[in-house]
Design a protein around this motif. Structure first.
Motif, PDB file in Angstrom:
ATOM      1  N   UNK A 607       5.355   3.203   0.547  1.00 42.94           N
ATOM      2  CA  UNK A 607       5.845   4.143  -0.467  1.00 42.94           C
ATOM      3  C   UNK A 607       5.163   5.489  -0.335  1.00 42.94           C
ATOM      4  N   UNK A 608       3.867   5.501  -0.008  1.00 44.30           N
ATOM      5  CA  UNK A 608       3.159   6.764   0.204  1.00 44.30           C
ATOM      6  C   UNK A 608       3.792   7.533   1.354  1.00 44.30           C
ATOM      7  N   UNK A 613       4.544  11.054  -4.496  1.00 39.01           N
ATOM      8  CA  UNK A 613       4.626  10.989  -5.952  1.00 39.01           C
ATOM      9  C   UNK A 613       5.142   9.627  -6.398  1.00 39.01           C
ATOM     10  N   UNK A 614       6.089   9.076  -5.673  1.00 39.40           N
ATOM     11  CA  UNK A 614       6.595   7.740  -5.973  1.00 39.40           C
ATOM     12  C   UNK A 614       5.443   6.732  -5.945  1.00 39.40           C
ATOM     13  N   UNK A 615       4.616   6.779  -4.902  1.00 41.90           N
ATOM     14  CA  UNK A 615       3.496   5.842  -4.798  1.00 41.90           C
ATOM     15  C   UNK A 615       2.515   6.019  -5.952  1.00 41.90           C
ATOM     16  N   UNK A 616       2.245   7.275  -6.311  1.00 40.60           N
ATOM     17  CA  UNK A 616       1.283   7.533  -7.387  1.00 40.60           C
ATOM     18  C   UNK A 616       1.804   6.983  -8.709  1.00 40.60           C
ATOM     19  N   UNK A 772       5.474   6.925   9.635  1.00 39.29           N
ATOM     20  CA  UNK A 772       6.360   5.767   9.792  1.00 39.29           C
ATOM     21  C   UNK A 772       6.549   5.002   8.477  1.00 39.29           C
ATOM     22  N   UNK A 773       7.723   4.378   8.338  1.00 40.05           N
ATOM     23  CA  UNK A 773       8.028   3.548   7.175  1.00 40.05           C
ATOM     24  C   UNK A 773       8.469   2.175   7.668  1.00 40.05           C
ATOM     25  N   UNK A 774       8.755   1.269   6.720  1.00 38.61           N
ATOM     26  CA  UNK A 774       9.032  -0.130   7.049  1.00 38.61           C
ATOM     27  C   UNK A 774       7.891  -0.671   7.910  1.00 38.61           C
ATOM     28  N   UNK A 775       6.700  -0.643   7.329  1.00 36.75           N
ATOM     29  CA  UNK A 775       5.461  -0.736   8.100  1.00 36.75           C
ATOM     30  C   UNK A 775       4.908  -2.139   8.271  1.00 36.75           C
ATOM     31  N   UNK A 776       5.588  -3.141   7.807  1.00 35.71           N
ATOM     32  CA  UNK A 776       4.970  -4.460   7.809  1.00 35.71           C
ATOM     33  C   UNK A 776       4.515  -4.896   9.203  1.00 35.71           C
ATOM     34  N   UNK A 777       5.384  -4.831  10.186  1.00 35.70           N
ATOM     35  CA  UNK A 777       5.011  -5.269  11.537  1.00 35.70           C
ATOM     36  C   UNK A 777       4.060  -4.291  12.222  1.00 35.70           C
ATOM     37  N   UNK A 864      17.682   9.223   2.292  1.00 32.57           N
ATOM     38  CA  UNK A 864      17.821   7.767   2.256  1.00 32.57           C
ATOM     39  C   UNK A 864      16.508   7.067   1.938  1.00 32.57           C
ATOM     40  N   UNK A 865      15.368   7.777   2.086  1.00 24.06           N
ATOM     41  CA  UNK A 865      14.082   7.168   1.762  1.00 24.06           C
ATOM     42  C   UNK A 865      13.991   6.773   0.292  1.00 24.06           C
ATOM     43  N   UNK A 866      14.834   7.378  -0.561  1.00 19.76           N
ATOM     44  CA  UNK A 866      14.778   7.094  -1.993  1.00 19.76           C
ATOM     45  C   UNK A 866      15.886   6.153  -2.441  1.00 19.76           C
ATOM     46  N   UNK A 867      16.556   5.493  -1.484  1.00 17.97           N
ATOM     47  CA  UNK A 867      17.677   4.617  -1.847  1.00 17.97           C
ATOM     48  C   UNK A 867      17.257   3.515  -2.813  1.00 17.97           C
TER      49      UNK A 867
END
Length: 885
Positions: A607-608, A613-616, A772-777, A864-867
């Motif tokens: 989210x960061x 701001x979303x993460x905070x 980068x996003x979708x960071x699990x892997x 799209x990051x805020x979908x």
């Protein structure tokens, strides 16, 4: 005023002997207005006066019916049905008569049949054989059955009671207790009412018509607005200007479609009359009655009764139904435990609960709302012994007892409106109890459904604010009123005159011959003309307005105002001094302090990366959008089911070699089916038998397709399944749960993440970004993996009935079609595998550092990051958000 009866003025009426006079009005509103006008006529020399009885026709008929009960005549019916009870009997009669036919809306047919029955009697309509229609003939069958049922119940409805009173007056069995009868507000007399008046006249009653001062406005202006919104704003500005110029004056806005426009009316009036954040608008009255069901106190009562009824017939209740009652309140410890009740509702949403047992509900109440829990426990103990079928008056007593046990309507003092609503609800319960002769013995859900229906059909309006100098009314409410200025809006040719609406159960020829209301265009034109002339006598200055357009439709003015010269006006806002604007860049929160560790999943970093701001807001402030209630067809349940099924498979198989042995021995199918069925029992418990079997069949098909891909891979062994890992960075503590980690033939690791949805799973656009996003892997590969067990493949596996596929990134060929190498990814084409891991690690640690330092920039790389953002109001999407590359 009827020409047959001598007129009388209001002043002369005040001089009549009050004990010998009855004033009969057309409705309750007119009766209240007359009392107000007579009271206003008191001067300093006369402080009090004896008022005659002033009653609407319906109330006087009820009095006459009571009086007739003591007259020496044949036995009266035991029961009198009100309009609601009569309609219920019509509905049952029609449903029984049409049991072998298709009738889409029995309730609507009952309403129209009841109206047709009254019209036939009120207007003495006769239908000749040649004019009979099939609808009329069917109605006639219903009418005969309905009246036979009334006889069987020893009951009568209001229409029959009117006929009985009329016959008693004509036969001299009912003597009028007054000598003078004044008719007020009757523009026309129906044949039945005329017969009643003749009967009274033959008894020696003097009948006169109240003469209202009819002075036509000396100033009439026609205003042309662009659309209905602009028209309302013009009217509101006129009212505000008029009240500023003459604060003691009385003004009115008359709207043809006030019920439809009431929300807009309140908004523009508050704005025009000066409502601000610190000051309320000048008082005004809007004469629109809302259904009693729409008032919060009544909705709360019905919600609590609904969950009691649900638990009485089922072992569970839906969180949505329970949440309506919990959030509505008006119960034991209403205010003190309001936050606890809200937490219960939020908990169900978060955990996607589909059903809640009574025991589970009681446990949560005990934890979050202990006082309500005690009341609920005592109630359910009593209700379990007292919920059998009973007459509706018994159910009313039970409803009162149940609500009282729950502490309804709460322990806070009721304001004026709430107190009036409570009185109206109490009267509603009493009215429902009177329907027992018609309804017979009924069960809990039926009784509650009838109460809800009655609440929906019963209008309620709080008492008028006596200090208000502005009234907002409909046509009928305004007729006969008097103000200093009047604005009538909405005067298009669709409204005045309105379209005719003849009753479909009475032949049009018969309606036309009787000149019945709403039956023909000529009748509507006549009514519209009389109403228009009456409204023009309500004030010395009148503004008539109409919109030119409504949406894309072009409107025309009413023919009554079309000849008047039109003035085109535009709404204006008062000039205001320009405000000094000060900008404050509030994008830096406090850093995480020592001992203030933030725990969360990898979603914190992800989210960061998308929007700081979303993460905070979500993780530091703990705010997020309240989730929806879970549904049986929730895709998340299907995803959990597939994840659990594949997890069970790999708990019993530890390598590709073991998979191949099972395949060769034909035992693989048995193992897959066993795993899928166990997963269905765990994850799809709320599914019905058929839907569950379909999901099981689908799951078996998906798993076999996936295992075919696993058999084609290079050799591997399964190291971890559904394993959780923890990582700390300063005050930040994160957890990561991976679906599966395999050990490859070269000793390195492959991480597999299952995706069960239909959306694309290619991670290129997510992993090649500077943030980068979708960071699990990538998070596990770059940060958590040890040097002695480096990750060589990051695999996203799509498990779906339409397609089973693999996407991701690998440092070598491991037999999975769909995995790309570094050379296939433009941003990484010049990278070594080690350099990519280093860059990802630095990016992730940088994002973690940002979060720790309180960085809260409102910026995104892509819309799209805020979908799936659950704090959108905080991000102020109506304002400009920075986009970064």
């Amino acid at each position: 005023m009827n020409a047959m009866h001598a007129p009388i003025s209001l002043i002369d009426l005040a001089g009549l002997p009050s004990t010998e006079t009855l004033v009969l009005t057309v409705n309750n509103r007119y009766a209240r207005r007359m009392i107000s006008e007579l009271s206003a006529g008191l001067g300093a020399e006369r402080g009090v006066m004896a008022l005659p009885d002033i009653l609407p026709l319906g109330a006087w008929l009820k009095q006459a019916d009571d009086q007739l009960a003591f007259a020496p005549e044949k036995a009266l019916p035991s029961y009198a049905l009100d309009a609601f009870g009569a309609r219920q009997l019509w509905q049952r009669t029609i449903a029984e008569a049409e049991s072998n036919h298709v009738l889409l809306d029995v309730a609507q047919a009952a309403r129209l049949a009841m109206e047709a029955d009254r019209l036939l009697s009120e207007w003495r309509i006769t239908v000749s054989v040649e004019n009979e229609t099939s609808d009329y003939q069917r109605f006639h069958v219903w009418r005969d059955l309905y009246r036979a049922r009334l006889v069987g119940l020893d009951a009568e409805d209001g229409n029959q009671a009117y006929e009985r009173i009329l016959k008693a007056i004509e036969a001299g069995r009912l003597a009028a207790p007054f000598r003078i009868l004044i008719l007020a507000g009757f523009n026309e007399l129906s044949p039945r009412f005329s017969s009643l008046l003749r009967g009274l006249s033959e008894q020696g009653v003097e009948i006169r018509s109240l003469q209202v001062r009819q002075v036509r406005a000396d100033r009439i202006a026609r205003i042309q607005a662009s659309d209905p919104d602009s028209e309302w704003r013009l009217a509101a500005q006129w009212a505000a200007d008029s009240l500023r110029q003459n604060p003691q004056g009385r003004y009115a806005i008359v709207a043809a479609r006030l019920e439809t426009d009431v929300a807009l009316a309140h908004r523009v009036l508050r704005e025009a009359l000066g409502e601000t954040q610190t000051e309320t608008a000048a008082p005004y009255n809007v004469a629109v009655a809302r259904a009693l069901f729409e008032w919060p106190l009544v909705r709360a009562a019905l919600a609590w009764l609904e969950i009691i009824a649900t638990y009485a017939r089922k072992k569970y209740c839906t969180p949505e139904l329970l949440g309506q009652a919990l959030l509505a309140g008006y119960c034991e410890a209403d205010f003190p435990e309001s936050s606890g009740r809200a937490m219960i509702d939020a908990l169900w949403r978060k955990k996607a609960r589909l059903r809640v047992s009574n025991a589970a509900f009681g446990e949560l109440l005990a934890q979050f709302a202990p006082r309500l829990a005690q009341a609920w426990q005592a109630l359910t103990d009593d209700a379990a012994r007292d919920i059998g079928r009973a007459a509706v008056d018994t159910w009313v007593r039970r409803f009162r007892s149940m609500l009282q046990a729950l502490g309804f309507p709460g322990d806070a003092a009721l304001d004026s409106h709430a107190y009036q609503v409570m009185e109206a609800f109490d009267a509603l319960l009493a009215r429902l109890g009177k329907q027992a002769p018609v309804l017979g013995d009924i069960d809990f859900p039926v009784a509650l459904g009838l109460l809800r229906q009655l609440a929906i059909e019963t209008p309620f309006q709080p008492q008028r604010d006596p200090s208000a100098r502005l009234d907002v009314l409909g046509f009928l409410e305004a007729e006969g009123g008097s103000w200093d200025g009047l604005w009538i809006l909405g005067l298009s040719d669709e409204v005045l005159p309105a379209s005719s609406k003849p009753n479909p159960f009475i032949p049009l020829a018969a309606l036309r011959q009787a000149n019945a209301p709403r039956a023909t265009p000529e009748r509507e034109l006549q009514w519209a003309g009389d109403m228009y002339e009456a409204l023009l006598c309500c004030a010395p200055q009148i503004w008539l307005s109409h919109p030119q357009h409504e949406g894309e439709r072009e409107l025309r003015p009413s023919p009554f105002i079309a000849e008047l010269a039109a003035q085109v006006c535009t709404s204006h806002l008062p000039e205001q001094a320009p405000a000094l604007l000060e900008s404050l860049a509030d994008d830096q929160g406090p850093a995480l302090g020592a001992g203030g560790a933030t725990k969360g999943g990898i979603g914190v970093i992800d989210t960061q990366a998308r929007n700081p701001l979303w993460a905070f807001v979500k993780y530091r402030l703990g705010a997020s959008q309240l989730g929806s209630y879970a549904e049986i067809a929730d895709q998340n349940a299907r995803g959990l089911f597939l994840h659990r099924a594949i997890e069970l498979v790999w708990h019993m198989i530890d390598s590709q070699a073991a998979l191949q042995r099972l395949q060769a021995s034909a035992r693989l199918r048995e193992l897959v089916e066993e795993s899928v069925r166990q997963a269905a029992d765990e994850c799809l418990a709320d599914y019905g038998r058929v839907l569950k079997s379909l999901e099981v069949e689908r799951g078996i098909k998906v798993l076999h397709a996936w295992l075919e891909l696993e058999l084609a891979r290079t050799p591997f062994s399964v190291r971890d399944v559904e394993q959780t890992y923890n990582w700390s960075h300063g005050a930040l503590e994160l957890s990561l749960r991976l679906d599966r980690i395999d050990q490859l033939a070269d000793g390195r690791l492959a991480i597999i993440d299952y995706k069960s949805g239909a959306a694309r799973i290619d991670p290129k656009s997510s992993w090649m970004r500077p943030r980068p996003v979708d960071l699990q892997l990538p998070f596990y590969a770059a940060v958590l993996a040890h040097e002695d067990s480096r990750v060589a493949a990051l695999i996203l596996a799509r498990l779906h009935a339409k397609q089973v596929e693999v996407k991701g990134l690998a440092d070598g060929d491991y037999g999975f079609e769909g995995l790309g190498g570094l050379g296939d990814w433009p941003a990484f084409s010049d990278y070594s595998w080690e350099r990519l891991m280093d860059e990802w690690r630095l990016a992730i640690e940088s994002l973690a550092q940002e979060y720790e330092m309180g960085v809260a920039h409102n910026q995104i790389a892509r819309p799209a990051d805020l979908d799936y953002c659950d704090v959108l109001p905080f991000l102020r999407l109506g304002e400009e958000i920075k986009h970064v590359g």
